[in-house]
Design an enzyme around this catalytic site. Sequence first.
Site, short mmCIF file in Angstrom:
data_model
loop_
_atom_site.label_atom_id
_atom_site.label_comp_id
_atom_site.label_asym_id
_atom_site.label_seq_id
_atom_site.Cartn_x
_atom_site.Cartn_y
_atom_site.Cartn_z
N GLU A 31 0.84 -1.21 0.00
CA GLU A 31 0.00 0.00 0.00
C GLU A 31 0.87 1.26 0.00
O GLU A 31 2.08 1.20 0.26
CB GLU A 31 -0.93 0.01 1.22
CG GLU A 31 -0.21 -0.03 2.56
CD GLU A 31 -0.98 0.66 3.68
OE1 GLU A 31 -1.50 1.77 3.46
OE2 GLU A 31 -1.03 0.09 4.78
N LYS A 165 -3.05 -1.82 15.82
CA LYS A 165 -2.50 -0.90 16.80
C LYS A 165 -3.45 -0.73 17.96
O LYS A 165 -4.66 -0.73 17.77
CB LYS A 165 -2.31 0.47 16.14
CG LYS A 165 -1.07 0.54 15.32
CD LYS A 165 -0.59 1.98 15.18
CE LYS A 165 0.81 1.97 14.62
NZ LYS A 165 0.92 2.64 13.33
#
Length: 307
Positions: A31, A165
């Site tokens: 990405e 995260k």
Amino acid sequence: MTKHNLPQLPLAYSKEVSDAKARGAPIVALESTIITHGMPYPGNLAMARSVEDIIRHAGAVPATIAVIDGTLHIGLDADQIEKLAQATNVMKVSRADLAFAIAERRTGATTVAATMIAAARAGISVFATGGIGGVHRGAEESFDISADLEELARTGVLVVCAGAKAILDIPKTLEVLETRGVPVVTFGSEDFPAFWSRVSGLKSPLTLSSPEAIANFQRTRESLGIDGGMLIANPVPEEFEIPREEMEIYIGRALASAEREEIAGKAVTPFLLDNIFHLTAGRSLKTNIALVENNARLAAEIAVALG
Ligand code: PSU
Ligand code: MN
């Protein structure tokens, strides 16, 4: 309208990727939001280059994906990567914005969701990144759930990440993935990792310990006609780990700043990432680069195993 009257797909392959497609060589998608909105310059450029080299070294071909002046590029050259790494006003392009960026001839960096769409169109089935978007803390009020999760449910690409995260609500993120039928496989561990840390405090729904076993699982899903993506969580190498308790302090501060400044929508994730980089004085960047490199290696091995 007959098929040949449809506008041509505005898609451009790099020479390296089109050669790989012609020979049927394994390809790994990468990405670009992680380059433009996920890390500061010049660490982002070092990361973008080294992950490509790691993938080549492991016997696959890297395909970094981005929209440049309205063209969806599958594979970027060194110059294009450098420009993206230095650019400051690039659009962050997810499922909602991908066609817009192309139609309006814009330059945009693709998120996990948009990169999955592009990879699927290009016939690439393995994709390496750092962390995925997920259910944000307080989503019951803000409704902030990343489009990455919905994309994993619908698009048949295998995404290798280092977990989620802890700026996110990890239990809720796993619940949504389970609800939407996305397999979550942790590589070589029973614990689901939390990006900077090897453990999140949650068990991984599934565990596999070799690229071949992952490839075999994916082939079995396909033979049963089960579509949609798969999430592979690869724990950060021990020597680069930052303990959970320590990160929690910085995360708390970053979340408080986001609330104070009333950050919303697609600005939330980049705001939190930038805050945390500053709060840890660059230490989190070292960990971040190491885990993306680790994911690139595993993704290449899976792509090779898938043949
Ligand atoms: N999480 C990270 N690093 C990142 C991102 C997420 O640890 O760079 C980026 C990815 O591109 C991901 C996107 O797809 O943020 C998710 O954004 P949102 O939460 O707005 O869907
Ligand atoms: Mn969001």
